[in-house]
Design a protein around this motif. Structure first.
Motif, short mmCIF file in Angstrom:
data_model
loop_
_atom_site.label_atom_id
_atom_site.label_comp_id
_atom_site.label_asym_id
_atom_site.label_seq_id
_atom_site.Cartn_x
_atom_site.Cartn_y
_atom_site.Cartn_z
N PHE A 32 0.82 -1.21 0.00
CA PHE A 32 0.00 0.00 0.00
C PHE A 32 0.86 1.27 0.00
O PHE A 32 0.50 2.25 -0.65
CB PHE A 32 -0.98 0.01 1.18
N ILE A 33 1.99 1.24 0.69
CA ILE A 33 2.89 2.39 0.65
C ILE A 33 3.41 2.57 -0.78
O ILE A 33 3.49 3.68 -1.30
CB ILE A 33 4.04 2.25 1.68
N HIS A 34 3.73 1.45 -1.42
CA HIS A 34 4.18 1.49 -2.81
C HIS A 34 3.09 2.08 -3.72
O HIS A 34 3.40 2.82 -4.67
CB HIS A 34 4.55 0.08 -3.28
N TYR A 82 4.99 7.90 5.26
CA TYR A 82 5.92 6.80 5.03
C TYR A 82 6.18 6.66 3.54
O TYR A 82 5.30 6.91 2.72
CB TYR A 82 5.35 5.49 5.57
N SER A 83 7.39 6.25 3.20
CA SER A 83 7.70 5.92 1.82
C SER A 83 8.68 4.75 1.81
O SER A 83 9.35 4.49 2.81
CB SER A 83 8.28 7.12 1.08
N LEU A 84 8.72 4.05 0.68
CA LEU A 84 9.65 2.94 0.55
C LEU A 84 11.05 3.47 0.28
O LEU A 84 11.23 4.44 -0.44
CB LEU A 84 9.24 2.02 -0.60
N GLY A 88 13.54 -1.13 0.07
CA GLY A 88 12.15 -1.58 0.13
C GLY A 88 11.55 -1.80 -1.24
O GLY A 88 10.77 -2.73 -1.45
N LEU A 89 11.92 -0.94 -2.19
CA LEU A 89 11.41 -1.09 -3.57
C LEU A 89 11.83 -2.41 -4.20
O LEU A 89 11.12 -2.94 -5.05
CB LEU A 89 11.89 0.08 -4.43
N THR A 90 12.96 -2.97 -3.76
CA THR A 90 13.41 -4.24 -4.33
C THR A 90 12.49 -5.39 -3.95
O THR A 90 12.51 -6.44 -4.59
CB THR A 90 14.86 -4.58 -3.90
N LEU A 91 11.67 -5.21 -2.92
CA LEU A 91 10.72 -6.25 -2.50
C LEU A 91 9.44 -6.25 -3.34
O LEU A 91 8.72 -7.25 -3.37
CB LEU A 91 10.33 -6.05 -1.04
N ILE A 92 9.12 -5.16 -4.00
CA ILE A 92 7.85 -5.04 -4.71
C ILE A 92 7.67 -6.12 -5.78
O ILE A 92 6.61 -6.74 -5.85
CB ILE A 92 7.66 -3.61 -5.27
N PRO A 93 8.67 -6.42 -6.62
CA PRO A 93 8.48 -7.51 -7.59
C PRO A 93 8.22 -8.86 -6.91
O PRO A 93 7.45 -9.68 -7.41
CB PRO A 93 9.78 -7.54 -8.39
N VAL A 94 8.84 -9.10 -5.77
CA VAL A 94 8.64 -10.34 -5.03
C VAL A 94 7.22 -10.41 -4.49
O VAL A 94 6.53 -11.44 -4.62
CB VAL A 94 9.67 -10.47 -3.87
N ILE A 95 6.75 -9.32 -3.90
CA ILE A 95 5.39 -9.26 -3.37
C ILE A 95 4.38 -9.42 -4.51
O ILE A 95 3.38 -10.13 -4.38
CB ILE A 95 5.16 -7.95 -2.59
N SER A 96 4.66 -8.78 -5.63
CA SER A 96 3.79 -8.89 -6.80
C SER A 96 3.71 -10.34 -7.28
O SER A 96 2.61 -10.85 -7.57
CB SER A 96 4.30 -7.99 -7.92
N ALA A 97 4.84 -11.01 -7.34
CA ALA A 97 4.86 -12.42 -7.77
C ALA A 97 4.06 -13.29 -6.80
O ALA A 97 3.32 -14.18 -7.22
CB ALA A 97 6.30 -12.92 -7.89
#
Length: 121
Positions: A32-34, A82-84, A88-97
């Protein structure tokens, strides 16, 4: 302060991820922060089942893990956003997958979860 009864295990990547992301709402908070929801009240609206206290604790843990940054604006009442971080941004593709995998197996996962939580006759 809370003290764990079981010593932490940091022997592999999965252990490390578990230590950083363990917590019911952390993955959703990162997502959600993303998506642009940065204020605690916005995050609370996106995750109404979580108490404000629990969200604050988990946001602080994500900040300590250097996945999010917190900016407090000096005004009355204080404004917090709050911001990534780049990390933290490197986790977004993992969370998306993970989300895509959950969507692809939604029926099977829902059935398995309901079997565990609904008493069988």
């Amino acid at each position: 302060m809370y003290e764990k009864k079981i010593p932490i295990n940091l022997n592999c990547g999965l252990d490390l991820i578990g230590e950083v992301l363990y917590g019911k709402w952390k993955i959703r908070l990162l997502w959600f922060i993303h998506e642009g929801f940065q204020r605690p009240s916005e995050l609370q609206r996106k995750i109404p089942d979580a108490s404000r206290r629990v969200l604050n604790v988990q946001l602080n843990e994500l900040e300590a893990a250097e996945l999010v940054t917190k900016v407090v604006y000096p005004q009355a009442p204080p404004k917090v956003e709050y911001s990534l971080t780049e990390f933290g941004l490197t986790l977004i593709p993992v969370i998306s997958a993970l989300g895509q995998w959950g969507d692809a197996h939604e029926e099977r996962l829902r059935s398995a979860i309901l079997k565990r939580h609904i008493p069988q006759e």
